[in-house]
Design an enzyme around this catalytic site. Structure first.
Site, PDB file in Angstrom:
ATOM      1  N   GLY A 208       0.738  -1.206  -0.120  1.00 18.26           N
ATOM      2  CA  GLY A 208      -0.085  -0.055   0.083  1.00 18.26           C
ATOM      3  C   GLY A 208       0.822   1.165  -0.039  1.00 18.26           C
ATOM      4  N   GLY A 211       1.957   5.300   4.718  1.00 19.73           N
ATOM      5  CA  GLY A 211       1.317   6.199   5.750  1.00 19.73           C
ATOM      6  C   GLY A 211      -0.057   5.546   5.850  1.00 19.73           C
ATOM      7  CB  THR A 212      -1.870   3.000   4.262  1.00 18.76           C
ATOM      8  OG1 THR A 212      -0.882   1.997   3.767  1.00 18.76           O
ATOM      9  CG2 THR A 212      -2.418   4.021   2.944  1.00 18.76           C
ATOM     10  CB  THR A 215       4.697  -0.169  10.384  1.00 20.44           C
ATOM     11  OG1 THR A 215       5.353   0.095   9.283  1.00 20.44           O
ATOM     12  CG2 THR A 215       5.524  -0.825  11.381  1.00 20.44           C
ATOM     13  CD  GLU A 431      -7.186  30.893  -6.398  1.00 17.23           C
ATOM     14  OE1 GLU A 431      -7.883  29.960  -6.430  1.00 17.23           O
ATOM     15  OE2 GLU A 431      -6.021  30.602  -6.953  1.00 17.23           O
ATOM     16  CG  HIS A 434      -9.571  28.005 -10.472  1.00 18.50           C
ATOM     17  ND1 HIS A 434      -9.556  27.434 -11.647  1.00 18.50           N
ATOM     18  CD2 HIS A 434      -8.378  28.590 -10.170  1.00 18.50           C
ATOM     19  CE1 HIS A 434      -8.293  27.529 -11.836  1.00 18.50           C
ATOM     20  NE2 HIS A 434      -7.561  28.333 -11.057  1.00 18.50           N
ATOM     21  CG  ASP A 506      -4.460  26.535 -12.442  1.00 23.08           C
ATOM     22  OD1 ASP A 506      -4.280  25.735 -11.311  1.00 23.08           O
ATOM     23  OD2 ASP A 506      -5.052  27.649 -12.121  1.00 23.08           O
TER      24      ASP A 506
END
Length: 616
Positions: A208, A211-212, A215, A431, A434, A506
């Site tokens: 994976g 950070g999932t 461990t 902005e 967007h 962008d």
């Protein structure tokens, strides 16, 4: 440290004694000369000595090759006067010799035994090297008894059941935990499986993104089963010495067998389990030797020994096939990025010891953090706690959490950055473009926040609130994203009649999406459902990926035309939306210039307070 100093002192004294003996045997200083130095001495130079001898002031000289010593008439002694040429020296003092004013004694220089001159330098050098070696090992490993400990495994053992990690500490991974339950049952009750002839998987590979919680899952398996847990990194096996990696693998499994039943966890196994090459150069490296030993150890013990080998990697594509065959890592568990429900559960786990305000809505936070891993969510709440502490608050409110989301995604605010009024106006319209384009496209995610405060490399940002997690992207979804990305550039062109470099990121993202639509996902009407370009796996380079072009120049030109067509279509759509809602564009931009930041509710109030906007 005290023993180390004592040992070093002994070695130094031995070295000094050896050097003194060498000097004595080599004729540099005799025994009698050493003690006669205590008496009165006189410093004499060569030219002065010649004159004193011829004047009768010297009564006795001892000539030993290039060295002269002797005694004056007044009893004063001299020694170690260098004579460049003994024959020339005798010629210069010939008058004194003929007058019998001086007694001359000639000595042959002492001969050093051949064995001493041959072997002693080698012994001194070898002793010095041994001393340096021992000193370095003592410094790095803390004692001479650990000279050979670099072949020992560096695995960390976790046997403290009071601090164990359980599945209650792992949220949002229900399917993964279900897969591991039978492993836990085997560790607790191995006889049940052995009597039925069942073979538990010898190796479990957790795959994976970083950070999932791979461990953490491995620790939870050991904690639930209540058995020793050996943890080691794949890079700990490979050292500068040949054969150390294989020796450490053997030692690791020896320790595991002595502590069975247990779990052996190898983190980042791709460091040692990388695909073996084709033998370029006529040999194999230390990493391959370590991998070979690991393959042998994993296939060399039976199920009744109770050893479960777990490993984690985010690059399963580069692992050696022999490592993934049944009997070794014969089960792969994919630990993926959590969905909205799993993110909410993870947030609840990490919020246990944090005082949250009543306005904090973890479900809303889970919705706006699509793509976050468990580690990202933990970091998010930690950043929120730090922000609350910085403000002197006693609890964490929704304001700090939303600020932490923006900080984790784009970096901290940079209010100290100075912008001109023209640049500020350009950012506001960019902005606003967007946000309005996204809002006017049907089935789009609502705007969550719009800001012209710089963060990271961005001069401003627009955040959206996903309605749901999506595992697939349709053609309309990708076109919607391209239209939104081009909304900022279109707004600049419409209002300011100029364009800037602020839209570079962008445009880059929009072009990549359009290219993927044509070459990877087969969404082009003209080219049809085909992929263009292949990924070659070079075994000689350890399975590094290289892109290869498998189409003609005519097809390449057609691909470029299709990409351009998609971009132009999206640009026209964004332009149409903003022209029909130009008054709302001005209103949102002016509000941003005044407040610098608008929440989703404030934005929608500005846009929808009049008549229903024109949806395109």
């Amino acid at each position: 440290m005290r023993n180390l100093f004592k040992t070093a002192t002994i070695y130094i004294l031995i070295a000094l004694v050896i050097l003194l003996l060498v000097d004595i045997f080599s004729g540099g200083l005799s025994y009698n000369q050493f003690f006669s130095n205590l008496s009165e001495r006189r410093e004499v130079i060569y030219s002065e000595l010649i004159n004193d001898i011829n004047d009768g002031k010297v009564t006795r000289i001892v000539l030993s090759y290039n060295n002269v010593s002797g005694q004056y008439a007044d009893g004063t002694k001299f020694d170690n006067v260098f004579v460049p040429s003994p024959d020339k020296f005798l010629d210069q003092i010939q008058p004194a010799i003929q007058a019998k004013k001086i007694q001359i004694v000639t000595k042959e220089p002492p001969q050093v035994p051949w064995w001493l001159s041959t072997f002693l330098p080698m012994l001194i050098f070898a002793g010095l090297m041994i001393f340096v070696w021992i000193f370095m090992l003592q410094q790095t490993q803390g004692g001479g008894s650990k000279i050979m400990s670099f072949t020992k495994s560096r695995a960390k053992t976790i046997q403290d059941l009071k601090k164990k990690v359980t599945f209650a500490d792992v949220a949002g991974a229900d399917e993964e935990k279900e897969e591991l339950k039978e492993v836990i049952d085997f560790l607790k009750n191995p006889r049940k499986y052995i009597e039925l002839g069942a073979r538990i998987p010898k190796g479990i590979l957790l795959v994976g993104p970083p950070g999932t919680g791979k461990t953490l899952l491995a620790k939870a398996v050991a904690g639930e089963a209540g058995v020793p847990f050996f943890s080691i990194s794949g890079s700990d096996f490979v050292e500068m010495f040949v054969g150390v990696g294989a020796a450490r693998v053997r030692d690791l499994f020896d320790q595991a067998k002595r502590n069975a039943p247990c779990v052996v966890f190898i983190d980042e196994i791709d460091a040692v389990g990388r695909h073996r090459g084709a033998g370029l150069g006529g040999g194999h490296d230390e990493r391959e030797q370590t991998l070979n030993q690991l393959l042998v150890e994993m296939d060399g013990f039976g199920t009744n020994e109770g050893i479960i080998v777990m490993a984690a990697t985010n690059r399963p594509d580069i692992l050696d096939p022999a490592l993934l065959r049944p009997g070794r890592f014969d089960r792969q568990i994919v630990v993926n990025v959590p969905d909205a429900k799993a993110r909410e559960e993870i947030l609840k786990v990490h919020a246990r010891n944090k005082p949250l305000g009543e306005d904090v809505d973890l479900s809303q936070i889970a919705k706006i953090t699509a793509g976050f891993t468990g580690a990202d969510l933990e970091n998010l709440l930690n950043e929120a706690a730090l922000l609350a502490a910085r403000k002197g608050k006693r609890q964490i409110n929704m304001e700090e959490v939303q600020e932490a989301v923006a900080k984790v995604l784009m970096g901290p605010e940079k209010r100290s950055r100075v912008y001109t009024e023209k640049e500020k106006k350009l950012t506001a319209y960019h902005e606003a473009g967007h946000a309005i384009v996204r809002t006017m496209i049907p089935d789009s995610e609502p705007v969550h926040e719009v800001s012209i405060i710089p963060r990271g490399y961005a001069g401003g940002y627009t955040m959206y609130l996903p309605k749901e997690d999506k595992f697939y992207a349709s053609k309309s979804d990708m076109m919607r994203e391209i239209v939104t990305l081009l909304g900022g550039r279109v707004a600049e062109k419409l209002v300011l009649e100029d364009v800037s470099t602020g839209a570079a990121s962008d445009i880059k993202r929009a072009t990549k999406i359009a290219r993927d639509m044509v070459t990877k996902y087969g969404m082009s009407d003209k080219l049809g459902p085909m992929t263009f370009g292949t990924e070659q796996e070079e075994v000689f380079l350890g399975r590094d990926l290289a892109l290869a072009r498998n189409y003609s120049e005519e097809v390449a030109a057609e691909i470029d035309r299709e990409i351009k067509s998609i971009i132009e279509e999206a640009y026209k759509k964004a332009e149409e939306i903003l022209k029909q809602n130009i008054d709302k564009l001005h209103k949102v931009a002016n509000a941003l210039l005044e407040k610098e930041k608008l929440t989703g509710e404030e934005f929608r109030k500005l846009v929808f307070e009049d008549a229903q906007p024109q949806l395109v």
